[in-house]
Design an enzyme around this catalytic site. Structure first.
Site, PDB file in Angstrom:
ATOM      1  N   HIS A  24      16.428  -0.581  16.222  1.00  0.00           N
ATOM      2  CA  HIS A  24      15.167  -1.395  16.220  1.00  0.00           C
ATOM      3  C   HIS A  24      16.296  -2.739  16.439  1.00  0.00           C
ATOM      4  CE1 HIS A  24      13.976   2.454  15.440  1.00  0.00           C
ATOM      5  NE2 HIS A  24      12.340   1.569  14.960  1.00  0.00           N
ATOM      6  N   PRO A 111      11.038   4.978   4.460  1.00  0.00           N
ATOM      7  CA  PRO A 111       9.754   4.836   5.123  1.00  0.00           C
ATOM      8  C   PRO A 111       9.232   3.126   4.262  1.00  0.00           C
ATOM      9  CG  PRO A 111      10.850   6.306   3.840  1.00  0.00           C
ATOM     10  CD  PRO A 111      11.923   5.866   4.750  1.00  0.00           C
ATOM     11  N   LEU A 112       8.509   2.391   5.076  1.00  0.00           N
ATOM     12  CA  LEU A 112       8.376   1.101   4.889  1.00  0.00           C
ATOM     13  C   LEU A 112       7.436   1.396   3.252  1.00  0.00           C
ATOM     14  CD1 LEU A 112       7.470  -0.774   8.176  1.00  0.00           C
ATOM     15  CD2 LEU A 112       9.539  -0.491   7.027  1.00  0.00           C
ATOM     16  N   HIS A 249      10.795  -4.321  19.599  1.00  0.00           N
ATOM     17  CA  HIS A 249      11.136  -3.801  18.135  1.00  0.00           C
ATOM     18  C   HIS A 249      12.509  -3.102  17.775  1.00  0.00           C
ATOM     19  CE1 HIS A 249       9.597  -2.421  14.481  1.00  0.00           C
ATOM     20  NE2 HIS A 249       9.311  -0.831  14.488  1.00  0.00           N
ATOM     21  N   GLU A 383       1.359   5.937  -9.340  1.00  0.00           N
ATOM     22  CA  GLU A 383       2.296   6.697  -9.059  1.00  0.00           C
ATOM     23  C   GLU A 383       3.480   6.857  -8.435  1.00  0.00           C
ATOM     24  OE1 GLU A 383      -1.204   8.020 -10.959  1.00  0.00           O
ATOM     25  OE2 GLU A 383      -0.937   6.833  -9.168  1.00  0.00           O
ATOM     26  N   HIS A 445      -8.900  17.705  -9.530  1.00  0.00           N
ATOM     27  CA  HIS A 445      -8.152  17.549 -10.791  1.00  0.00           C
ATOM     28  C   HIS A 445      -6.672  19.285 -10.915  1.00  0.00           C
ATOM     29  CE1 HIS A 445      -9.608  14.020 -11.440  1.00  0.00           C
ATOM     30  NE2 HIS A 445      -9.063  13.457 -11.849  1.00  0.00           N
TER      31      HIS A 445
END
Length: 625
Positions: A24, A111-112, A249, A383, A445
């Site tokens: 990139h 991972p962005l 990119h 989380e 749940h």
């Protein structure tokens, strides 16, 4: 001179991507000007990448890894020119996205949004460290991020916490080039980022990301809040026809275009990986400056600070006085809460918190105070950011962090748990309400497939203890692993097994029978059910052994002779989860094959066949095969 330094970075990055025929180039070329000025500001020591009081630099846009490696090489880290030429090749120090085996890489990103949240975690860890070490900790945390990072929800979870805590040691530089893989960001992202961050409690500046004076002025600003610098840049700056294009990119620029671009700024178009002496001299000043800064820091430490630092870096696990659960019927979430407090009493670097569930997770550390002056971290209902922040705490160098939520919500943080496993971080995940035992809250749940997904994750260890004594043994084992661990804990009370556990090998015999026809193997609450089923079968003349398997991953690491010694005769595995992994060892598996239901937990266990009577019936059918 700065322009020459920036162009050196640009063409190192372009040459790396071109040689690899993969990568990139766009973001690295666009960020080169900022990187030059930032390199002049950073407090770091290339000779010692682990110096505790160094500034942290996080590249949240991990796809810009060629920029990372160019900076590390030029600054004098153990990343050679040959390493740059091996970009993206098998076994190299320069993989496609930053990994921590590369000297100078603070944390693995890709991972962005992960890196953004990691940077918030480093800033929080710095505050926690200053609470323990006082004036010895005064570094900053810098983060380079892009449009994609800010589109990901995790970044705003983390930004909200950073603003709440007024993290004045955090500087995020937003590479605002308005380009994504599909084209202009406006097709999917057109909000006022400045106003959004200000609403979250940040200070925000907007600059031209190619104007050295503006970059320097912005970086010199002293703030009392977290600081976002929105830097307007051109993707692939200097790449002539591809400058500003989304086509730059994620693909090599091409040999001819790179030659033309070099020629346009006075570089020799035929020379690849070129670094002139004056440029190298300027960058390599970081070596002597960093070495001197660390030496001064070491000399400034008091005896008390040195002693505290040594205890944090070398935690004495033998000093932990664990609670005794012998003969005690208790939910493993309750026993776990007492264990957490015992560890915190002995280890000053042990800290953590819950995603707004501490009373249910039983994770409050008593008399330990709250962040930033204490060891209870309150994450709110965030989380994913919680897990990424705790990854940064684990990577910081002196902390043993835990994070907690209901097991069903582990799905929200799985990407961060995976990054913890990839890096081998000692991050302890506490997950309560572990099965259909959740009961009345129903299938939304009740975790069914989660246990299997974490067991499938390389480098991750999932513990599901069957009683309080086994829970202690699980923690003793996990603390010695150089890897993340998950503790999957019951809401309901579990009867004591009355045996000495052997958790280190993942599974052990709790009811031994000579030459058994059948072995029942289970984890957590189902072990008690299997013991009762064994009594029923014994009354019918069936010779049965029962095995508790609190850690499936550790069992998988044992040699065949050990597994054969405990799993004898026909093997029936019993687990109130999807449990497909148990077919590795078992002839049959009594498991969940649907989602759960809403109702009292005892009724649910009976409804889905998790009773001693049904286990015995299933065992007899297996023996008849």
């Amino acid at each position: 001179m700065r322009e020459k330094m920036a162009n050196t970075i640009r063409f190192l990055c372009a040459d790396m991507v071109q040689k690899a025929n993969s990568g990139h180039p766009g973001a690295p070329l666009g960020l080169a000007d900022i990187m030059v000025v930032l390199s002049e500001k950073l407090k770091h020591n290339p000779k010692n990448p682990t110096w505790l009081n160094r500034d942290r630099l996080v590249f949240s846009g991990g796809h810009a890894s060629s920029l990372v490696y160019a900076f590390l090489h030029l600054s004098g880290y153990d990343v050679t020119l040959d390493d740059l030429k091996a970009f993206r090749q098998l076994g190299s120090k320069t993989p496609g996205h930053p990994e921590i085996h590369t000297p100078g890489v603070e944390i693995a990103t890709g991972p962005l949004g992960q890196g953004f949240a990691n940077a918030v975690g480093f800033a929080m860890a710095s505050k926690s460290a200053a609470n323990l070490l006082g004036s010895a900790i005064d570094h900053k945390v810098y983060c380079l991020c892009g449009d994609g990072d800010l589109m990901e929800g995790i970044s705003y979870e983390a930004a909200s916490l950073a603003g709440l805590h007024a993290l004045d040691n955090l500087v995020v530089i937003y590479d605002s080039n308005n380009i994504t893989i599909e084209g202009s960001t406006k097709i999917a992202f057109d909000e006022n980022v400045k106003m959004r961050f200000e609403a979250a409690g940040w200070e925000v500046a907007k600059i031209d990301g190619h104007d050295y004076d503006q970059i320097e002025f912005a970086l010199n600003e002293q703030k009392h809040k977290p600081y976002l610098i929105i830097a307007s840049t051109r993707i692939a700056k200097g790449a002539l026809s591809l400058e500003g294009s989304h086509e730059a990119h994620g693909a090599p620029l091409g040999e001819e275009l790179i030659k033309e671009a070099k020629k346009a700024v006075g570089f020799d178009p035929e020379v690849k990986f070129a670094i002139e002496e004056d440029v190298l001299f300027r960058f390599r000043a970081a070596v002597e400056l960093g070495d001197l800064a660390e030496a001064k820091w070491q000399a400034s430490l008091t005896d008390e600070q040195k002693a505290t630092l040594n205890s944090l870096k070398n935690p004495d696990f033998s000093a932990i006085s664990y609670p005794d659960f012998t003969g005690v019927k208790t939910a493993t979430r309750d026993s776990n809460g007492k264990i957490l407090n015992a560890i915190a009493t002995a280890l000053p670097g042990f800290l953590g918190g819950s995603a707004d569930l501490a009373p249910s997770n039983k994770t409050a550390l008593k008399e330990c105070g709250d962040f930033p002056y204490g060891r209870n971290l309150h994450f709110g209902i965030r989380e994913h950011a919680m897990a990424a922040i705790c990854n940064a705490y684990a990577r910081y160098g002196i902390f043993l962090p835990f994070s907690a939520t209901f097991f069903i919500f582990s799905d929200y943080l799985k990407a961060s748990a995976r990054m913890a496993a990839l890096m081998g971080l000692k991050h302890f995940f506490v997950w309560t309400h572990d099965s259909i035992g959740v009961g009345e809250d129903g299938p939304t749940h009740e975790p069914v497939e989660q246990l299997s997904t974490f067991r499938a994750m390389p480098g991750f260890y999932t513990f599901r203890p069957a009683d309080g004594v086994e829970n202690v043994a699980c923690w003793q084992t996990a603390l010695r692993l150089n890897a993340p661990s998950g503790f999957v804990l019951s809401r309901q009370a579990l009867s004591p097994l009355g045996v000495t556990p052997d958790v280190a090998r993942g599974a052990y015999v709790v009811k031994n029978t000579e030459n058994p026809n059948l072995t029942l193997v289970a984890s957590g609450s189902e072990v008690e059910l299997c013991l009762k089923a064994a009594e029923i079968l014994a009354g019918e003349g069936v010779s049965v052994s029962v095995v508790s398997a609190p850690c499936f991953e550790l069992l998988c690491e044992q040699d065949e002779s050990y597994t054969a010694s405990i799993l004898r005769g026909k093997v029936l595995a019993v687990e109130a989860a999807s449990a497909l992994e148990w077919f590795k060892f078992a002839d049959d598996v009594l498991r969940m094959e649907t989602f759960g239901e809403s109702g009292p937990s005892a009724e649910l266990f009976a409804h889905f066949g998790f009773t001693p009577q049904n286990i015995a019936l299933r065992a007899k059918k297996l023996l008849e095969r």
